[in-house]
Motif scaffolding. Structure first.
Motif, PDB file in Angstrom:
ATOM      1  N   ALA A  72       0.842  -1.199   0.000  1.00  0.00           N
ATOM      2  CA  ALA A  72       0.000   0.000   0.000  1.00  0.00           C
ATOM      3  C   ALA A  72       0.877   1.249   0.000  1.00  0.00           C
ATOM      4  CB  ALA A  72      -0.927  -0.015   1.202  1.00  0.00           C
ATOM      5  N   LYS A  73       1.996   1.176   0.766  1.00  0.00           N
ATOM      6  CA  LYS A  73       2.890   2.350   0.821  1.00  0.00           C
ATOM      7  C   LYS A  73       3.723   2.479  -0.447  1.00  0.00           C
ATOM      8  CE  LYS A  73       3.283   3.260   5.708  1.00  0.00           C
ATOM      9  NZ  LYS A  73       3.691   2.287   6.726  1.00  0.00           N
ATOM     10  N   LEU A  74       4.045   1.344  -1.073  1.00  0.00           N
ATOM     11  CA  LEU A  74       4.876   1.373  -2.288  1.00  0.00           C
ATOM     12  C   LEU A  74       4.078   1.792  -3.522  1.00  0.00           C
ATOM     13  CD1 LEU A  74       6.868  -1.956  -1.844  1.00  0.00           C
ATOM     14  CD2 LEU A  74       7.803   0.352  -1.823  1.00  0.00           C
ATOM     15  N   ALA A  75       2.768   1.754  -3.410  1.00  0.00           N
ATOM     16  CA  ALA A  75       1.930   1.992  -4.596  1.00  0.00           C
ATOM     17  C   ALA A  75       2.113   3.390  -5.156  1.00  0.00           C
ATOM     18  CB  ALA A  75       0.464   1.773  -4.223  1.00  0.00           C
ATOM     19  N   ASN A  76       2.026   3.506  -6.462  1.00  0.00           N
ATOM     20  CA  ASN A  76       2.074   4.825  -7.093  1.00  0.00           C
ATOM     21  C   ASN A  76       0.686   5.457  -7.115  1.00  0.00           C
ATOM     22  OD1 ASN A  76       2.783   7.080  -8.698  1.00  0.00           O
ATOM     23  ND2 ASN A  76       1.956   5.990 -10.486  1.00  0.00           N
ATOM     24  N   TYR A  77       0.601   6.689  -6.624  1.00  0.00           N
ATOM     25  CA  TYR A  77      -0.664   7.431  -6.691  1.00  0.00           C
ATOM     26  C   TYR A  77      -0.482   8.737  -7.463  1.00  0.00           C
ATOM     27  CZ  TYR A  77      -2.392   4.162  -3.225  1.00  0.00           C
ATOM     28  OH  TYR A  77      -2.775   3.028  -2.578  1.00  0.00           O
ATOM     29  N   ASP A  78       0.593   8.787  -8.251  1.00  0.00           N
ATOM     30  CA  ASP A  78       0.904  10.001  -9.002  1.00  0.00           C
ATOM     31  C   ASP A  78       0.674   9.716 -10.490  1.00  0.00           C
ATOM     32  OD1 ASP A  78       2.055  12.087 -10.320  1.00  0.00           O
ATOM     33  OD2 ASP A  78       3.897  12.124  -9.113  1.00  0.00           O
ATOM     34  N   GLU A  79      -0.335  10.399 -11.042  1.00  0.00           N
ATOM     35  CA  GLU A  79      -0.729  10.151 -12.437  1.00  0.00           C
ATOM     36  C   GLU A  79       0.455  10.364 -13.395  1.00  0.00           C
ATOM     37  OE1 GLU A  79      -3.282   8.538 -14.830  1.00  0.00           O
ATOM     38  OE2 GLU A  79      -3.999   8.964 -12.813  1.00  0.00           O
ATOM     39  N   SER A  80       1.337  11.318 -13.054  1.00  0.00           N
ATOM     40  CA  SER A  80       2.459  11.605 -13.970  1.00  0.00           C
ATOM     41  C   SER A  80       3.496  10.474 -13.955  1.00  0.00           C
ATOM     42  CB  SER A  80       3.120  12.934 -13.599  1.00  0.00           C
ATOM     43  OG  SER A  80       3.837  12.783 -12.399  1.00  0.00           O
ATOM     44  N   LYS A  81       3.386   9.569 -12.973  1.00  0.00           N
ATOM     45  CA  LYS A  81       4.349   8.450 -12.913  1.00  0.00           C
ATOM     46  C   LYS A  81       3.776   7.158 -13.484  1.00  0.00           C
ATOM     47  CE  LYS A  81       7.305  10.117  -9.267  1.00  0.00           C
ATOM     48  NZ  LYS A  81       6.906  10.658  -7.985  1.00  0.00           N
ATOM     49  N   VAL A  82       2.589   7.243 -14.042  1.00  0.00           N
ATOM     50  CA  VAL A  82       2.033   6.050 -14.708  1.00  0.00           C
ATOM     51  C   VAL A  82       2.910   5.769 -15.925  1.00  0.00           C
ATOM     52  CG1 VAL A  82       0.054   5.218 -16.056  1.00  0.00           C
ATOM     53  CG2 VAL A  82      -0.328   6.408 -13.891  1.00  0.00           C
ATOM     54  N   PRO A  83       3.420   4.534 -16.054  1.00  0.00           N
ATOM     55  CA  PRO A  83       4.343   4.275 -17.166  1.00  0.00           C
ATOM     56  C   PRO A  83       3.638   4.372 -18.523  1.00  0.00           C
ATOM     57  CG  PRO A  83       3.781   2.233 -16.016  1.00  0.00           C
ATOM     58  CD  PRO A  83       3.186   3.347 -15.216  1.00  0.00           C
ATOM     59  N   ALA A  84       4.412   4.685 -19.559  1.00  0.00           N
ATOM     60  CA  ALA A  84       3.830   4.665 -20.911  1.00  0.00           C
ATOM     61  C   ALA A  84       3.481   3.213 -21.230  1.00  0.00           C
ATOM     62  CB  ALA A  84       4.861   5.186 -21.906  1.00  0.00           C
ATOM     63  N   TYR A  85       2.345   2.995 -21.809  1.00  0.00           N
ATOM     64  CA  TYR A  85       1.954   1.610 -22.111  1.00  0.00           C
ATOM     65  C   TYR A  85       1.135   1.567 -23.397  1.00  0.00           C
ATOM     66  CZ  TYR A  85      -2.559   3.032 -20.089  1.00  0.00           C
ATOM     67  OH  TYR A  85      -3.731   3.680 -19.831  1.00  0.00           O
ATOM     68  N   THR A  86       1.126   0.410 -24.016  1.00  0.00           N
ATOM     69  CA  THR A  86       0.275   0.188 -25.186  1.00  0.00           C
ATOM     70  C   THR A  86      -0.674  -0.952 -24.828  1.00  0.00           C
ATOM     71  OG1 THR A  86       2.209   0.649 -26.525  1.00  0.00           O
ATOM     72  CG2 THR A  86       0.294  -0.248 -27.679  1.00  0.00           C
ATOM     73  N   LEU A  87      -1.942  -0.703 -24.961  1.00  0.00           N
ATOM     74  CA  LEU A  87      -2.907  -1.757 -24.643  1.00  0.00           C
ATOM     75  C   LEU A  87      -3.028  -2.731 -25.810  1.00  0.00           C
ATOM     76  CD1 LEU A  87      -5.923   0.083 -22.967  1.00  0.00           C
ATOM     77  CD2 LEU A  87      -4.113  -1.262 -21.885  1.00  0.00           C
ATOM     78  N   PRO A  88      -3.169  -4.018 -25.495  1.00  0.00           N
ATOM     79  CA  PRO A  88      -3.441  -4.970 -26.581  1.00  0.00           C
ATOM     80  C   PRO A  88      -4.776  -4.617 -27.250  1.00  0.00           C
ATOM     81  CG  PRO A  88      -3.117  -6.112 -24.462  1.00  0.00           C
ATOM     82  CD  PRO A  88      -3.109  -4.646 -24.172  1.00  0.00           C
TER      83      PRO A  88
END
Ligand code: GCU
Length: 430
Positions: free
Chosen positions: A31-47
């Motif tokens: 819970a403490k390690l989780a990212n809650y910062d939208e700017s840190k969401v990794p770049a991704y490509t959805l299938p």
């Protein structure tokens, strides 16, 4: 020489997990390690949900239903939820009670035992409790809810028998929860007033919610001779709870007072994940409600926002099948993402409910899980979520076949949620 002994001693202690630090590394505070910062969401490509494994692209409903949908269903089954046993035998059930004047004459109450194996006496069974409006005419649509607690906790029903104590799945006898103690999750009055029924069963009836090595509950009954643990592609607890919901639906199909073609499946949180999988894997469910299902429910895994696949697999190793563990911290390599789980529900209506304080479930990820399924809804000529921007808090988007809201407040199903679910259901069930 002394140094060598010291090194050997340290190596042995490490291997034995004798150092508290080693413990800490294993039991990370996710819970403490989780990212809650939208700017840190990794770049991704959805299938692409429409892209088949052989590289061809689906353009018609027929191709979707005959080729791509079975392919995706098989992937989710093999790599995430696990295969469930085929149940071809006639359903074995017993209607224990039909009370036509329950709730001071406002409801019909039925209590039904659904046997899950041929062992009637001590074998696993579902206690299904069903309320129908007393004035219901014809066949009634029903909400089928998978519940955390026993049936009598959903409503303070005065003449319902409540045991003094219950046996927990781990064999401990404990005081029974009080009547009506969870009444906010199940808005029975509202449901009946809309002309719907409510059927519930407790998830513990199927398999316990802790890591017992799959020794209790229904799963061991289906082991091959000599088998003591599910194969890596065989069911975990969430698939088992969903399978239980399908058995409850088997019963509802036999009940002349119920319209089994208008049954909505609903669950919250881990049971939201189970409800979504039940809806995805069993097309008899006409409407699906995801209550804060979050990670491994409808929220996109590749966003790694809030709870992650690894956090889930480490803390709840019994929820998914063995194969799913290979994706810990490897989201980009998953052969699917959760928008494709949503796509398996198409063209049926789905309500995705988030809660504003529930960052752990990743509200935006839940919204995007619905958005990502839209190409499949479009094949049927349907819109998914009727807005491209995530709606503000407390402003439900309900005009598409996928409804979405982010209700102010905590991780829960609250009266507000039910008001929205009922409004949405009215569009399809009335
Ligand atoms: C934990 C878990 C969630 C789950 C929730 C619940 O928070 O990490 O994935 O949805 O429990 O079932 O209440």
């Amino acid at each position: 020489m002394r140094h060598i002994y010291l090194i050997l001693l340290c190596a042995t202690l490490c291997a034995l997990d004798a150092f508290p630090q080693a413990e800490k590394i294993v039991k990370r505070d996710y819970a403490k390690l989780a990212n809650y910062d939208e700017s840190k969401v990794p770049a991704y490509t959805l299938p692409d949900p429409l892209l088949c494994k052989d590289g061809t692209r689906v353009t018609t409903v027929r191709e979707w239903e005959q080729k791509r949908r079975p392919e995706l269903l098989e992937m989710f089954t093999t790599y995430m939820f696990g295969h469930v046993p085929q149940t071809s035998d006639k359903l074995d059930y017993e209607v224990r009670e039909v009370k036509t004047d329950a709730l001071h004459g406002r409801a019909i109450r039925k209590q039904v035992i659904i046997y899950l194996t041929s062992e009637r006496t001590n074998g696993p069974h579902i206690d299904l409790q069903l309320y129908l409006p007393a004035d219901a005419k014809g066949k009634t649509p029903v909400f089928l809810g998978i519940s955390f607690l026993p049936n009598w906790t959903i409503y303070d029903d005065p003449d319902l028998n409540v045991p003094d104590s219950i046996t927990r799945p781990d064999g401990h006898r404990v005081q029974a929860p009080a009547r009506g103690s969870m009444d906010k999750s199940w808005q029975l009055d509202k449901i009946l007033a809309h002309g719907y029924g409510l059927a519930t069963f407790c998830y513990n009836d199927i398999t316990p919610d802790y890591d017992d090595g799959f020794a209790r509950g229904v799963i061991p009954y289906f082991y091959r001779p000599g088998q003591t643990y599910p194969d890596p592609d065989q069911w975990g607890a969430i698939a088992a709870w969903a399978w239980g919901a399908s058995r409850a639906l088997d019963y509802l199909e036999t009940d002349a007072q119920i319209d089994a073609r208008r049954v909505a499946i609903i669950g919250h949180s881990r049971l939201g994940k189970a409800a979504v999988w039940a809806g995805a894997s069993d097309p008899r469910f006409a409407l699906v409600i995801s209550g804060n299902s979050g990670c491994c429910g409808v929220a996109l895994s590749r966003r790694c926002y809030g709870e992650t696949v690894e956090a889930m697999n480490v803390r709840f190793p019994h929820w998914f099948c063995g194969n799913y563990k290979q994706f810990n911290a490897r989201e980009p390599y998953m052969p699917f993402d959760q928008h494709e789980l949503v796509a398996l529900i198409a063209p049926r209506p789905l309500y995705i409910a988030s809660a504003s304080e529930d960052n752990w479930s990743d509200q935006r990820g839940e919204f995007l899980g619905g958005k990502g399924a839209e190409p499949v809804y479009a094949l049927y000529g349907l819109t998914g979520i009727s807005t491209n921007e995530m709606p503000p808090v407390d402003q439900p988007s309900m005009d598409g076949t996928i409804a979405y809201h982010n209700r102010r407040g905590p991780h829960a199903i609250l009266p507000y949620d039910w008001e929205m679910f009922l409004r949405f259901a009215d569009r399809y069930f009335k």
